[in-house]
Design a protein around this motif. Structure first.
Motif, PDB file in Angstrom:
ATOM      1  N   ASN A  50       0.805  -1.251   0.000  1.00  0.00           N
ATOM      2  CA  ASN A  50       0.000   0.000   0.000  1.00  0.00           C
ATOM      3  C   ASN A  50       0.830   1.290   0.000  1.00  0.00           C
ATOM      4  OD1 ASN A  50      -2.070  -1.852   0.415  1.00  0.00           O
ATOM      5  ND2 ASN A  50      -2.116  -1.483   2.618  1.00  0.00           N
ATOM      6  N   VAL A  51       1.860   1.389  -0.807  1.00  0.00           N
ATOM      7  CA  VAL A  51       2.698   2.601  -0.729  1.00  0.00           C
ATOM      8  C   VAL A  51       1.971   3.868  -1.153  1.00  0.00           C
ATOM      9  CG1 VAL A  51       5.063   1.760  -0.846  1.00  0.00           C
ATOM     10  CG2 VAL A  51       3.721   1.938  -2.934  1.00  0.00           C
ATOM     11  N   ASP A  52       0.882   3.705  -1.902  1.00  0.00           N
ATOM     12  CA  ASP A  52       0.162   4.910  -2.331  1.00  0.00           C
ATOM     13  C   ASP A  52      -0.751   5.474  -1.245  1.00  0.00           C
ATOM     14  OD1 ASP A  52       1.369   5.009  -4.802  1.00  0.00           O
ATOM     15  OD2 ASP A  52      -0.010   3.519  -5.637  1.00  0.00           O
ATOM     16  N   ASP A  53      -0.911   4.728  -0.188  1.00  0.00           N
ATOM     17  CA  ASP A  53      -1.708   5.228   0.926  1.00  0.00           C
ATOM     18  C   ASP A  53      -0.808   5.353   2.158  1.00  0.00           C
ATOM     19  OD1 ASP A  53      -3.493   5.905   2.825  1.00  0.00           O
ATOM     20  OD2 ASP A  53      -4.524   3.969   2.897  1.00  0.00           O
ATOM     21  N   PRO A  54      -0.314   6.560   2.406  1.00  0.00           N
ATOM     22  CA  PRO A  54       0.653   6.712   3.515  1.00  0.00           C
ATOM     23  C   PRO A  54       0.111   6.269   4.865  1.00  0.00           C
ATOM     24  CG  PRO A  54       0.147   8.840   2.481  1.00  0.00           C
ATOM     25  CD  PRO A  54      -0.628   7.804   1.730  1.00  0.00           C
ATOM     26  N   LYS A  55      -1.227   6.244   4.994  1.00  0.00           N
ATOM     27  CA  LYS A  55      -1.786   5.875   6.304  1.00  0.00           C
ATOM     28  C   LYS A  55      -1.627   4.393   6.598  1.00  0.00           C
ATOM     29  CE  LYS A  55      -5.228   9.498   6.744  1.00  0.00           C
ATOM     30  NZ  LYS A  55      -5.485   9.921   5.353  1.00  0.00           N
ATOM     31  N   THR A  56      -1.607   3.575   5.546  1.00  0.00           N
ATOM     32  CA  THR A  56      -1.502   2.126   5.783  1.00  0.00           C
ATOM     33  C   THR A  56      -0.239   1.525   5.166  1.00  0.00           C
ATOM     34  OG1 THR A  56      -2.772   1.707   3.779  1.00  0.00           O
ATOM     35  CG2 THR A  56      -4.023   1.817   5.857  1.00  0.00           C
ATOM     36  N   ALA A  57       0.567   2.360   4.536  1.00  0.00           N
ATOM     37  CA  ALA A  57       1.724   1.838   3.794  1.00  0.00           C
ATOM     38  C   ALA A  57       2.706   1.082   4.691  1.00  0.00           C
ATOM     39  CB  ALA A  57       2.450   2.994   3.111  1.00  0.00           C
ATOM     40  N   VAL A  58       3.274   0.034   4.111  1.00  0.00           N
ATOM     41  CA  VAL A  58       4.402  -0.652   4.745  1.00  0.00           C
ATOM     42  C   VAL A  58       5.530  -0.642   3.718  1.00  0.00           C
ATOM     43  CG1 VAL A  58       5.282  -2.866   5.538  1.00  0.00           C
ATOM     44  CG2 VAL A  58       2.988  -2.137   6.208  1.00  0.00           C
ATOM     45  N   TRP A  59       6.675  -0.124   4.111  1.00  0.00           N
ATOM     46  CA  TRP A  59       7.802  -0.043   3.181  1.00  0.00           C
ATOM     47  C   TRP A  59       8.777  -1.184   3.443  1.00  0.00           C
ATOM     48  CZ3 TRP A  59       5.719   4.333   5.519  1.00  0.00           C
ATOM     49  CH2 TRP A  59       5.172   5.281   4.651  1.00  0.00           C
ATOM     50  N   ILE A  95       2.422  19.832   9.812  1.00  0.00           N
ATOM     51  CA  ILE A  95       1.402  20.414   8.919  1.00  0.00           C
ATOM     52  C   ILE A  95       1.880  20.363   7.463  1.00  0.00           C
ATOM     53  CG2 ILE A  95       0.235  22.589   8.277  1.00  0.00           C
ATOM     54  CD1 ILE A  95       0.151  23.246  11.299  1.00  0.00           C
ATOM     55  N   PHE A  96       3.164  20.625   7.249  1.00  0.00           N
ATOM     56  CA  PHE A  96       3.687  20.689   5.880  1.00  0.00           C
ATOM     57  C   PHE A  96       4.098  19.325   5.316  1.00  0.00           C
ATOM     58  CE2 PHE A  96       4.818  25.259   6.866  1.00  0.00           C
ATOM     59  CZ  PHE A  96       3.895  25.794   5.980  1.00  0.00           C
ATOM     60  N   ASN A  97       4.008  18.270   6.105  1.00  0.00           N
ATOM     61  CA  ASN A  97       4.421  16.964   5.575  1.00  0.00           C
ATOM     62  C   ASN A  97       3.583  16.628   4.342  1.00  0.00           C
ATOM     63  OD1 ASN A  97       4.275  13.831   5.400  1.00  0.00           O
ATOM     64  ND2 ASN A  97       6.067  14.288   6.639  1.00  0.00           N
ATOM     65  N   PRO A  98       4.250  16.254   3.237  1.00  0.00           N
ATOM     66  CA  PRO A  98       3.483  16.059   2.002  1.00  0.00           C
ATOM     67  C   PRO A  98       2.483  14.903   2.063  1.00  0.00           C
ATOM     68  CG  PRO A  98       5.777  15.385   1.719  1.00  0.00           C
ATOM     69  CD  PRO A  98       5.680  16.059   3.039  1.00  0.00           C
ATOM     70  N   ASP A  99       2.757  13.890   2.856  1.00  0.00           N
ATOM     71  CA  ASP A  99       1.865  12.721   2.884  1.00  0.00           C
ATOM     72  C   ASP A  99       0.952  12.694   4.105  1.00  0.00           C
ATOM     73  OD1 ASP A  99       2.954  11.725   0.537  1.00  0.00           O
ATOM     74  OD2 ASP A  99       4.630  10.847   1.638  1.00  0.00           O
ATOM     75  N   PHE A 100       1.517  13.043   5.249  1.00  0.00           N
ATOM     76  CA  PHE A 100       0.748  12.937   6.485  1.00  0.00           C
ATOM     77  C   PHE A 100       0.215  14.302   6.948  1.00  0.00           C
ATOM     78  CE2 PHE A 100       3.864   9.524   6.475  1.00  0.00           C
ATOM     79  CZ  PHE A 100       3.115   8.415   6.823  1.00  0.00           C
ATOM     80  N   GLY A 101       0.629  15.372   6.297  1.00  0.00           N
ATOM     81  CA  GLY A 101       0.367  16.726   6.793  1.00  0.00           C
ATOM     82  C   GLY A 101      -1.042  17.223   6.577  1.00  0.00           C
ATOM     83  N   LEU A 102      -1.450  18.119   7.458  1.00  0.00           N
ATOM     84  CA  LEU A 102      -2.805  18.677   7.432  1.00  0.00           C
ATOM     85  C   LEU A 102      -3.041  19.528   6.188  1.00  0.00           C
ATOM     86  CD1 LEU A 102      -5.286  18.878   9.388  1.00  0.00           C
ATOM     87  CD2 LEU A 102      -4.325  21.028  10.162  1.00  0.00           C
ATOM     88  N   LEU A 103      -2.041  20.316   5.803  1.00  0.00           N
ATOM     89  CA  LEU A 103      -2.223  21.257   4.706  1.00  0.00           C
ATOM     90  C   LEU A 103      -2.528  20.537   3.391  1.00  0.00           C
ATOM     91  CD1 LEU A 103      -2.195  24.261   4.086  1.00  0.00           C
ATOM     92  CD2 LEU A 103       0.229  24.106   3.633  1.00  0.00           C
ATOM     93  N   ASN A 104      -1.696  19.561   3.059  1.00  0.00           N
ATOM     94  CA  ASN A 104      -1.930  18.838   1.812  1.00  0.00           C
ATOM     95  C   ASN A 104      -3.211  18.022   1.872  1.00  0.00           C
ATOM     96  OD1 ASN A 104       0.315  19.900   0.698  1.00  0.00           O
ATOM     97  ND2 ASN A 104       1.435  17.984   0.435  1.00  0.00           N
ATOM     98  N   TYR A 105      -3.577  17.583   3.072  1.00  0.00           N
ATOM     99  CA  TYR A 105      -4.808  16.813   3.238  1.00  0.00           C
ATOM    100  C   TYR A 105      -6.006  17.708   2.915  1.00  0.00           C
ATOM    101  CZ  TYR A 105      -8.425  14.028   5.572  1.00  0.00           C
ATOM    102  OH  TYR A 105      -9.553  13.312   5.852  1.00  0.00           O
ATOM    103  N   ILE A 106      -6.009  18.909   3.482  1.00  0.00           N
ATOM    104  CA  ILE A 106      -7.116  19.840   3.235  1.00  0.00           C
ATOM    105  C   ILE A 106      -7.128  20.259   1.759  1.00  0.00           C
ATOM    106  CG2 ILE A 106      -7.975  22.166   3.757  1.00  0.00           C
ATOM    107  CD1 ILE A 106      -6.989  21.723   6.643  1.00  0.00           C
ATOM    108  N   LEU A 107      -5.922  20.502   1.246  1.00  0.00           N
ATOM    109  CA  LEU A 107      -5.793  20.897  -0.162  1.00  0.00           C
ATOM    110  C   LEU A 107      -6.402  19.831  -1.075  1.00  0.00           C
ATOM    111  CD1 LEU A 107      -4.378  23.421  -1.334  1.00  0.00           C
ATOM    112  CD2 LEU A 107      -2.413  21.991  -1.821  1.00  0.00           C
TER     113      LEU A 107
END
Lengths: 474, 314
Positions: A211-220, B145-157
């Motif tokens: 699941n690398v495209d989903d950072p919430k569940t990804a395992v690398w 907030i600025f993290n591209p994958d886990f961050g709030l900003l990109n999530y809201i964007l």
């Protein structure tokens, strides 16, 4: 008696002025220190007769065990040496240099400090430390009890500049539960097993990645060890950035401390860096820097999130695992072989140095010896998770790992991985070259856009080369 | 004591004149006693280190060995150092964008917070709150907030526009906007000062203007802005000096990266001093910054006569 507001203000002003002047004055009330303690800093100070105070600058981050070790060591030392008072000053790794310099500038340098952030080369260059050979000779210290690689790493021009306390190899930490779930066999424990190579690593990482495209569940699958100035990567390609004829053994700068040339823009270096970048951006088996940053921020070290199956890191991370007590099983393996058929293991010695400006060098040496070779070293091996440089303490260290939560390997396998690593080891540049912090900043700054896939590797490596070239010639 | 003794003692005092300081001398004495501690602290902890750093800027000094006089070599080294110029470019780019934006947004927010609506005190507190938080703490929050994958900003964007946001702190192009956004977070103190100034504008002026038929924009540009212009000058000056000295936020958030794209002047100064053992060079940098700030401050103050209105004269 009635006190007017004016009188009150006058009295207050007089008291404030008096206090300030008193604070600025010399502490005449303090008992005079014995003459011996005022001796200039030399390697051979006169014998100290009265009680003396020495300062000891210790790193306090990573894990609470390190602070406790420092405190316990001081308590034990003071018990055995009532004439020496040790003042321990704790400071995080990131601020270690700044604190050390501030203490030097104030004329109160710590007698004993470590080569954490800047390596000992920078301290020699700035004449901040003294060689320990006279003390070693006078006390008939047997240095063969220490790991030879650690001794070599702090020796320059035939002089021993620091006493190694820890000598830590880089290994591959792996999450056994993720391997079991993916049905993948654990990596080897044999540093000589050439089937454990970059190709095998890549395949294994691919099987473990989910699941690398989903950072919430990804395992690398894995975070490959790049190392200081990239040497962890390049050495396994049979190259070193500071010579164009071979690996680290061909770089004189690691012995002299002075780098004279650099080759980051050569095809082999570009090829190696491209492979590393592809693991993340093309093959998508490694986390991005931003992913590891986020996980580091959340759990201290990304591997502890349980979402990265393999992580190339130093054994100092064991302390973090001890503290985190993961609910899953974990183990350690050698570094995979690179295309050149080498798997050189960078080692990091944490060594303790004696200040050239010390007011009590003899007492400082006594404490340094206690920390590096006597009870302090034993407590260190028992509790901190840092691999000791003293060979007879290896077993204490192995015992501490065997007791760690989730550790899933047999003792003999653990011993094999940790001790055989030294057979193919080479000291990391951060511990040997002069001006390392400058080179380190330059490398991290210039390679950032490459590893973030913001810049083609070839273009980026030319910038790395130019920056290093200007630093070397400056 | 007998009556005779008492009389003798009184007589013995006659003819002796008690010395007294004049009133002016007494006032001067007490003045110096009152300011003494602060003057002393200023000389020891501010002026002394400043003069020492001025001397060090002409020396090779590493805090371990005694300084060695090298004349202007530190300044020449800096002149030839591309990272020095890069850090100046980064710092001035940031200041050039941040200071006006910060002023404009602070003023706008202050105007909004000056409205009479329910729960305004709570709203004002919320806006001021980030200013009392340490920059190190807010810096850590912004990293997330600025993290591209886990961050709030990109999530809201992504939720609102479907756009996949950039790698804010990992991109040479996006790191400066990210730093500016995060710096705007701490505008609360400027807002409070503007708010106080807005509340100090006499209501009768607005009433008189309204009677003369002035609309909202007329009132704003011809009464509000001139009346609070001294405060605009203050916030402009303080904001400029603060922006040129940016350090803690960058130290925590980016360490100057990637590829020196957020390598602020003070970060380089700090690195030279405390990571590279070059305190002489860092002192030269500190003095260059001091002179630049002095010149800018003088320029701003000189030109302020043209756009700042003082009701009571200057």
């Amino acid at each position: 008696m009635k006190v007017s507001r004016r009188d009150f203000l006058k009295s207050a002003a007089l008291m404030a002025a008096g206090t300030t002047l008193a604070a600025c004055g010399s502490p005449t009330a303090a008992p005079a220190a014995p003459a011996a303690t005022q001796a200039p800093a030399t390697t051979k100070a006169p014998a100290q007769t009265g009680p003396v105070t020495i300062t000891y600058l210790v790193r306090t981050d990573i894990q609470p065990t390190l602070i406790k070790w420092g405190e316990d060591t001081v308590a034990e030392f003071t018990k055995k040496n009532p004439n020496i008072k040790v003042e321990m000053i704790g400071v995080p790794w990131g601020d270690y240099n700044a604190k050390l310099l501030a203490m030097y500038a104030a004329g109160t340098p710590p007698e004993v400090s470590a080569n954490y952030a800047a390596g000992f080369g920078t301290f020699i260059l700035n004449k901040a430390i003294v060689p320990l050979d006279d003390y070693i000779k006078a006390d008939k210290v047997d240095l063969t009890v220490l790991e030879q690689g650690a001794i070599d790493a702090v020796t320059r021009d035939g002089k021993l500049w620091a006493l190694p306390l820890a000598n830590q190899p880089i290994v591959t930490f792996y999450n056994m539960d993720l391997f079991d779930k993916a049905g993948v066999k654990y990596p080897t424990v044999d540093w000589a097993d050439k089937s454990w190579n970059n190709e095998a690593y890549e395949k294994m990482a691919a099987s473990l990645t989910k699941n690398v495209d989903d950072p919430k569940t990804a395992v690398w699958g894995g975070s490959y060890y790049e190392g200081q100035l990239g040497v962890g990567l390049f050495w396994r390609y049979g190259i070193d950035p500071f010579n164009n004829t071979g690996g680290p053994e061909k770089t004189d700068g690691y012995k002299t401390g002075k780098l004279t040339n650099v080759y980051y823009d050569q095809p082999k270096y570009i090829e190696a860096m491209q492979w590393l970048v592809d693991l993340t951006w093309k093959k998508k088996v490694s986390p991005r820097t931003s992913d590891t940053d986020a996980l580091n921020q959340a759990v201290g070290w990304f591997f502890l999130s349980g979402r990265v199956a393999m992580a190339g890191e130093g054994t100092w991370r064991l302390g973090d695992i001890f503290k985190a007590k993961p609910a899953w099983k974990w183990g350690i393996a050698p570094l995979p072989f690179g295309p050149a058929g080498t798997n050189i293991c960078p080692t990091f010695n944490d060594s303790w140095m004696l200040s050239s400006k010390s007011k009590n060098p003899d007492a400082g040496w006594k404490f340094l010896k206690f920390v590096g070779l006597e009870d302090g070293a034993k407590m260190y091996a028992d509790t901190t998770g840092f691999m000791p440089a003293k060979k007879d303490l290896f077993n204490n260290f192995f015992d501490s790992i065997m007791k760690a939560e989730g550790f899933g390997m047999k003792r003999e396998d653990l011993v094999k991985v940790l001790t055989d690593g030294f057979k193919v080891s080479f000291p990391a540049p951060g511990k040997t070259i002069d001006r390392f912090p400058e080179f380190n900043t330059a490398y991290n700054q210039t390679t950032g856009p490459i590893k973030n896939n913001e810049k083609p590797v070839e273009v980026g490596m030319k910038e790395v080369q130019a920056k290093f070239k200007s630093l070397i010639t400056s | 004591m007998t009556t005779v003794d008492q009389a003798q003692s009184v007589l013995s005092g006659i003819g002796k004149k008690r010395f007294r300081f004049s009133l002016g001398a007494q006032e001067a004495m007490w003045f110096y006693i009152f300011v003494g501690p602060w003057l002393l602290s200023f000389f020891i902890f501010t002026l002394g280190p400043m003069l020492a750093s001025f001397y060090f800027s002409f020396t090779q000094y590493n805090a371990i060995q005694p300084p060695v006089w090298i004349g202007l070599k530190n300044f020449v080294t800096l002149y030839n150092d591309p990272v020095f110029w890069k850090s100046i470019n980064v710092t001035f780019t940031f200041s050039g964008i941040f200071v006006p934006v910060n002023l404009g947004v602070s003023l706008f927010l202050a105007a909004m917070l000056n409205l009479r609506v329910p729960a305004m005190r709570v709203i004002r507190t919320i806006y001021y709150l980030p200013s009392v938080l340490p920059e190190v703490v807010t810096g850590l929050v912004w990293i997330w907030i600025f993290n591209p994958d886990f961050g709030l900003l990109n999530y809201i964007l992504y939720l609102t526009t479907g756009i996949k946001g950039p790698n804010w702190l990992g991109s040479e192009a996006w790191v400066m906007p990210a730093v500016i956004i995060s710096a705007l977070w701490g505008m609360g103190s400027g807002v409070i000062i503007f708010l106080a100034a807005l509340q100090g504008v006499p209501q009768e002026m607005y009433e008189a203007a309204e009677l003369d038929g002035a609309n909202f924009l007329h009132r704003y540009f011809h009464i509000t802005l001139p009346m609070i212009s001294p405060v605009i000058l203050f916030n402009f000056l303080v904001g400029t000096i603060g922006a040129l000295q940016t350090f803690a936020r960058i130290y925590v958030m980016t360490q100057g990266g990637p590829n020196y794209a957020s390598y602020f002047y003070n970060l380089y100064l700090y690195s030279n001093a405390f990571s590279y053992f070059r305190l002489g060079l860092a002192s030269a940098q500190a003095w260059i910054l001091f002179v630049v700030i002095m010149i800018l401050t003088m320029l701003i103050l000189r030109t302020s006569g043209r756009w700042v209105y003082y009701a009571g004269g200057r």
